[in-house]
Design an enzyme around this catalytic site. Structure first.
Site, PDB file in Angstrom:
ATOM      1  N   GLU A 167       0.885  -1.165   0.000  1.00  0.00           N
ATOM      2  CA  GLU A 167       0.000   0.000   0.000  1.00  0.00           C
ATOM      3  C   GLU A 167       0.915   1.205   0.000  1.00  0.00           C
ATOM      4  O   GLU A 167       1.642   1.445   0.965  1.00  0.00           O
ATOM      5  CB  GLU A 167      -0.911  -0.038   1.231  1.00  0.00           C
ATOM      6  CG  GLU A 167      -2.158   0.796   1.036  1.00  0.00           C
ATOM      7  CD  GLU A 167      -2.087   2.097   1.777  1.00  0.00           C
ATOM      8  OE1 GLU A 167      -1.717   3.116   1.144  1.00  0.00           O
ATOM      9  OE2 GLU A 167      -2.368   2.106   2.980  1.00  0.00           O
ATOM     10  N   CYS A 180      -1.651   8.585   3.325  1.00  0.00           N
ATOM     11  CA  CYS A 180      -1.547   8.187   1.919  1.00  0.00           C
ATOM     12  C   CYS A 180      -2.803   8.598   1.169  1.00  0.00           C
ATOM     13  O   CYS A 180      -2.765   8.868  -0.019  1.00  0.00           O
ATOM     14  CB  CYS A 180      -1.292   6.689   1.812  1.00  0.00           C
ATOM     15  SG  CYS A 180      -2.378   5.748   2.864  1.00  0.00           S
TER      16      CYS A 180
END
Ligand code: ADP
Length: 500
Positions: free
Chosen positions: A230, A264
């Site tokens: 990720e 993120c």
């Protein structure tokens, strides 16, 4: 060797951890391997029992963990206290549904070869899962992957970031404190320790930069072990002219500046349809002016925005803002470092375009670059003009339209009239597309099954001395078998009967 951990708010040393050497990593993984078998054999209900006890420990120790986390990240108290509840939610969800997700599958025979067989697909864990995490959410990001892996029956080793190893170490110490089996441990160190972990475990789950993720994927490929990644993002927000502008502006400010923009999935760039551009920008600017930035105290709730996690990050944010301003952008609020440590003012940039780093590269800072677009088509085109594809947000009063726009965006998740909510939707996958990742976490059954190898077990219920296909091959039996298989496999009468 040891690593000093510093407060980003004032540079003071807040703790020291061991820089674990590669051979220590190998030994720790070998020890986990020994304990994993009995953990797997214990069965799901027993594993879930330990996880629930661990949830209680986390909640009982939440304040201490948040204090440690705050000292090493510089987060405001409101944000330092968000992580443990998230982990508790993950434990509750997977301990409730995990057994069903991991149940053996028993498909029916699809053809004659397996008519008399019992077929099972069995989900068996990768023995040791390595979780390598970054510095932005030390506890939540470590536990959100460790929990489903543990429930799947794997042993787990977490390697937190060298910038923020204290809260993760403290949180994982709780596992030993409740007397749980020795299948969860924390190894501290920097990139070399992480690389040694990739060399030792059976599955790697990584959260962090695209650069490091790529290095990990290469190393995992050399060992033929799977990895889940990720990675970074450059999440766009699209504000259409029929949007509820108050909600859109509130979402933009929180979505872009929460955790100092170091998520993120932060809102990294905003595209606003021309008719509402001025109005939207004014609302955002008013709000950003009101944000309180500083070093919060435990239980303080006095500040909205803290420091950036480290100097390297502060340098990137500064470069993006300075370069944009040099190229003609305007900072309507903020635009420069603030105070001591690594604080950077919450910043609204306008007159930006896609030649600027602030619109192309991941900033990971408290910046909101806003661009005017002619219409939704232009917004979609610009939103997709990026190597990243983590998530996106669309604001419009017409939810159906918003969802149609979502299907045109190249991103693993799209929130309509919201920010980050997909992170809390554990039945849905969280996956970065393009350079934002590989594989997915969560997603209901997928969230635990990803930590398993699926094993096929086929048992014969009828056991004659030999099967017709086995030795010896004889002309009569061979021809009969050929006719029979043809009869069964063909889908029209002519071929079934072997006529040409
Ligand atoms: P940053 O955002 O600070 O650049 P990284 O993506 O480099 O973060 O690091 C995230 C995590 O990956 C940290 O725990 C770090 O120690 C670890 N790491 C860095 N380099 C490697 C590597 N080559 N192999 C494995 N882990 C690494």
């Amino acid at each position: 060797m040891s690593i000093e951990v510093r407060s980003p708010a004032d540079g003071s040393v807040v703790g020291v951890v061991t820089d674990q050497r590669p051979d220590e990593v190998t030994e720790a993984v070998a020890r986990l391997r020994e304990h994993q078998t009995s953990w797997e054999d214990a069965g799901f209900p027993e594993r879930a029992r330990w996880l629930r006890r661990y949830r209680d420990w986390l909640l009982d120790n939440e304040d201490d963990l948040a204090r440690i986390l705050q000292s090493e990240t510089g987060k405001p108290w409101a944000e330092a206290t968000m992580e443990v509840p998230y982990a508790a939610d993950v434990i509750n969800y997977y301990s409730k549904h995990g057994e069903r997700f991991l149940t053996d599958e028993t498909p029916r025979a699809h053809g004659p070869m397996t008519l008399t067989k019992r077929q099972r697909a069995v989900h068996r864990p990768y023995p040791v899962v390595g979780v390598i995490t970054p510095w932005n959410f030390p506890v939540a990001l470590s536990l959100m992957d460790a929990i489903p892996a543990l429930l799947a029956g794997a042993a787990v080793v977490v390697k937190p970031s060298e910038f923020t190893p204290l809260a993760t170490s403290a949180a994982l110490a709780g596992w030993a404190e409740i007397g749980a089996p020795q299948v969860l441990t924390c190894l501290t160190g920097a990139g070399e320790t992480g690389a040694a972990l990739v060399d030792a475990v059976d599955y790697v789950q990584f959260t962090g930069s695209t650069r490091t993720g790529t290095a990990i994927a290469r190393r995992a490929a050399d060992r033929l072990i799977p990895c889940g990644l990720e990675l970074g993002g450059k999440d766009p927000m699209l504000v259409l002219s029929d949007a509820d502008l108050d909600r859109a502006a509130n979402a933009a400010v929180w979505g872009g500046i929460c955790n100092s923009g170091q998520m993120c999935t932060s809102v990294e760039r905003i595209y606003v349809e021309a008719p509402v551009y001025e109005d939207f920008v004014n609302r955002v600017v008013t709000q950003v002016r009101e944000l309180r930035q500083g070093s919060d105290s435990p239980d303080g709730f006095r500040y909205d925005v803290g420091a950036l996690a480290n100097q390297a990050q502060a340098d990137i944010v500064r470069r993006h803002v300075d370069e944009a301003i040099e190229a003609g952008a305007k900072a309507l609020v903020g635009g420069k470092p603030a105070g001591t440590g690594t604080f950077f003012e919450p910043t609204v940039l306008v007159d930006v375009d896609h030649s600027m780093a602030c619109m192309r590269e991941e900033t990971f800072g408290p910046t909101l670059p806003i661009m005017k677009v002619a219409d939704a088509d232009e917004a979609v085109r610009l939103a997709n003009d990026t190597p990243y594809g983590l998530s996106a947000t669309v604001f419009t009063r017409d939810v159906e339209h918003g969802e149609r726009i979502a299907r045109r965006l190249e991103a693993g998740a799209v929130n309509v009239n919201d920010v980050f909510t997909n992170l809390f939707a554990l039945p849905l996958p969280m996956a970065g597309w393009k350079q934002s990742g590989m594989g997915a976490r969560n997603g209901g059954a997928h969230g635990v099954r990803k930590y398993c190898r699926t094993q096929a077990i086929v048992s014969s219920r009828v056991t004659p001395k030999a099967e017709p296909m086995w030795y010896p091959y004889r002309p009569l039996r061979g021809r009969l078998l050929r006719r029979l298989t043809r009869f069964v496999m063909a889908r029209d009468l002519r071929r079934r009967l072997g006529l040409r």
